[in-house]
Design an enzyme around this catalytic site. Structure first.
Site, PDB file in Angstrom:
ATOM      1  CB  SER A 102      -4.224 -12.206  -9.345  1.00  0.00           C
ATOM      2  OG  SER A 102      -3.901 -12.880  -8.162  1.00  0.00           O
ATOM      3  CD  GLU A 275      -0.215 -16.918 -11.733  1.00  0.00           C
ATOM      4  OE1 GLU A 275      -0.719 -16.185 -10.884  1.00  0.00           O
ATOM      5  OE2 GLU A 275      -0.892 -17.519 -12.587  1.00  0.00           O
ATOM      6  CG  HIS A 284      -7.364 -17.588  -1.721  1.00  0.00           C
ATOM      7  ND1 HIS A 284      -7.996 -16.433  -1.320  1.00  0.00           N
ATOM      8  CD2 HIS A 284      -6.642 -17.252  -2.819  1.00  0.00           C
ATOM      9  CE1 HIS A 284      -7.664 -15.437  -2.143  1.00  0.00           C
ATOM     10  NE2 HIS A 284      -6.838 -15.913  -3.058  1.00  0.00           N
ATOM     11  CG  HIS A 323      -1.817 -10.581  -3.999  1.00  0.00           C
ATOM     12  ND1 HIS A 323      -2.064 -11.787  -3.372  1.00  0.00           N
ATOM     13  CD2 HIS A 323      -2.377 -10.687  -5.237  1.00  0.00           C
ATOM     14  CE1 HIS A 323      -2.752 -12.567  -4.174  1.00  0.00           C
ATOM     15  NE2 HIS A 323      -2.952 -11.932  -5.333  1.00  0.00           N
TER      16      HIS A 323
HETATM   17 ZN   LIG Z   1      -5.751 -14.868  -4.684  1.00  0.00          ZN
END
Ligand SMILES: [Zn+2]
Length: 392
Positions: A102, A275, A284, A323
Site C-alpha cells: 500500500s 481510504e 488478508h 492493489h
Molecule cells: Zn494489504
C-alpha cells in the site's frame, strides 16, 4: 538419481496438497429478489476542476466490488461505485516488486512516481517526492485525509508524509503536525498519545493530541462531537488502532461528509483523500463476511461523495485501489441464491485494479493506465501542476 527424482515427486505432492488446503472458500448469500438497476450517474460537462476527491479502496479488486453487489443489491442491482459514468483499469506494480504494497501503491497515486514497497512519499534514491495534496496546498486549497485504518497507515501517509518505512507510524504522526493538512479523520490514537498512557505505541513522552490542539486543531473522538464540531482544523481519532468493522461509529460516510463540509468552506477548493482501508484487511484474513461489510461501508461513502459532487459540479471524483488483496474470485454454486467466494492467497495480488471516475474531465481516465499515470493525470487535470516533482 532415483533418490532425487523421488524427492522432487514428494515435493510436488506436498506442494499441490498444501495449495489445495490453503484455498479457502465461503458461501455468501446473494440478495434475492434483486434490486432494479438504477440509472448511471451522469457525465459532467468539462470545465475547471475546483475540488478533487481521490478515493482508494485498499485491496479492492473487481471480485470484491462485484461480490459486494451480489450480496447487497443482487444480480441486477448496482452499487453506487458501479454507477459512476467512466471506468478504467490500472496496473499497480512497485519499483522493486511486481506485487505492490500500500505504501508504494499510494505513493504512485500521490506523487506520480514508482517507489519501493514500504516507502511513503519517498523515492528509492532517498529523495522526497511532492504529493498532489501538497501541490493543492500551494494553491491555497484546503486538504484532508480520511481512513478507517490508523490515520498514519501507509495509504493516507503517502499524501502528507515522507519517510523510508511505513512502519514508522509514530514518526508519521509527528510529521502530520507540521503538514498543514486541515482535516484528519480515522483511527490510530495509539500513535498520538505519550508512552505513559495505556495503549500508546509511541516511544517518547510527546502528546501529539495536545500539540495539535495548541496548533489550532479541534480534537474529537466520537461521532457526536464529530458532528457538532465546527472548527476549520480537525483531528478526529476514533479508536486506538484501526476502526472497528462491526460497530464502526462514525462510519466512513459520516467521516467523509464531515471532511467535505469543513473543506468546502474554502473558496479556492480542496483536495481530499478517502481510504476504505479494511477491504484489504478482510482479504488478508480471507474473511468474506468482513469483506462484504467493508464494501457496504465503502459504497455508502461513495453515495455521499457523489451526492456532493453532483450538486457542486466542479469536483472530480476518482475511485480506485492500490492493489487487489486475497486473490478473491467467484466459483460456481449449486444454489442460485448463494455464491461461492474463493480466496487464492493471504497477500496482495498483481491483478490490475478497476478505476471509476465522475466529474469534469472524468473521461480522461477511461482505458488502461499505469498507477503513476493516474497520479499525474489528477494533478494535471485539476491544474495543480506537474508530477512527479522532487522536494528540495
Ligand atoms: Zn494489504
Amino acid at each position: 538419481m532415483r533418490f532425487f527424482l523421488s524427492i522432487i515427486f514428494l515435493a510436488l505432492i506436498l506442494s499441490t496438497t498444501s495449495v489445495a488446503q490453503e484455498l479457502k472458500t465461503d458461501t455468501i448469500s446473494v440478495q434475492v429478489p434483486s434490486k432494479e438497476a438504477p440509472a448511471k450517474y451522469p457525465l459532467v460537462e468539462d470545465g475547471p476542476i475546483k475540488n478533487v476527491i481521490f478515493i482508494i479502496g485498499d485491496g479492492t479488486g473487481l471480485a470484491q466490488l462485484y461480490s459486494g453487489q451480489l450480496n447487497l443489491v443482487g444480480k441486477d442491482g448496482r452499487l453506487h461505485v458501479q454507477r459512476m459514468p467512466v471506468s478504467g483499469i490500472v496496473n499497480t506494480h512497485a519499483a522493486n516488486r511486481l506485487i505492490t504494497d500500500s505504501a508504494a501503491g499510494a505513493t504512485a497515486y500521490s506523487c506520480g512516481a514508482k517507489t519501493n514497497n514500504g516507502m511513503i512519499g519517498y523515492l528509492p534514491n532517498g529523495e522526497h517526492c511532492k504529493t498532489a495534496l501538497e501541490l493543492a496546498q500551494d494553491q491555497g486549497k484546503s486538504t484532508g485525509l480520511v481512513a478507517t485504518s490508523t490515520i498514519t497507515h501507509a495509504t493516507p501517509a503517502s499524501y502528507a508524509a515522507h519517510i523510508d518505512s511505513r512502519a514508522k507510524q509514530a514518526e508519521i504522526a509527528a510529521q502530520y503536525l507540521n503538514s498543514g493538512v486541515d482535516v484528519f479523520l480515522g483511527g490510530g490514537k495509539e500513535f498520538f498519545i505519550p508512552q505513559s498512557e495505556e495503549g500508546s505505541r509511541r516511544e517518547d513522552d510527546r502528546n501529539l493530541i495536545d500539540e495539535f490542539t495548541s496548533n489550532g486543531y479541534a480534537f474529537v473522538d466520537d461521532a457526536t462531537t464529530l458532528k457538532s464540531e465546527n472548527s476549520d482544523h480537525l483531528l478526529g481519532l476514533f479508536s486506538l488502532a484501526g476502526m472497528p468493522s462491526e460497530t464502526r461509529t462514525p462510519t466512513l460516510a459520516e467521516m467523509s461528509t464531515k471532511a467535505i463540509d469543513v473543506l468546502s468552506k474554502n473558496d479556492n477548493g480542496f483536495f481530499l483523500m478517502i481510504e476504505g482501508s479494511q477491504i484489504d484487511w478482510a482479504g488478508h484474513e480471507n474473511n468474506s463476511d468482513y469483506a462484504m461489510r467493508e464494501v457496504a461501508d465503502f459504497d455508502a461513502m461513495i453515495e455521499a461523495v457523489i451526492k456532493f459532487a453532483m450538486e457542486d459540479g466542479e469536483t472530480l471524483v476518482v475511485v480506485t485501489a492500490d492493489h487487489e488483496t486475497g486473490g478473491m474470485t467467484l466459483q460456481s454454486s449449486a444454489n442460485e441464491n448463494e455464491m461461492t467466494i474463493a480466496w487464492t492467497t493471504g497477500y496482495h495480488t498483481g491483478i490490475p485494479v478497476p478505476l471509476m471516475a465522475f466529474g469534469p474531465h472524468a473521461i480522461e481516465f477511461t482505458g488502461w493506465h499505469d498507477n503513476t499515470e493516474i497520479g499525474k493525470l489528477v494533478a494535471r487535470l485539476a491544474g495543480l501542476g506537474t508530477l512527479p516533482q522532487i522536494i528540495e
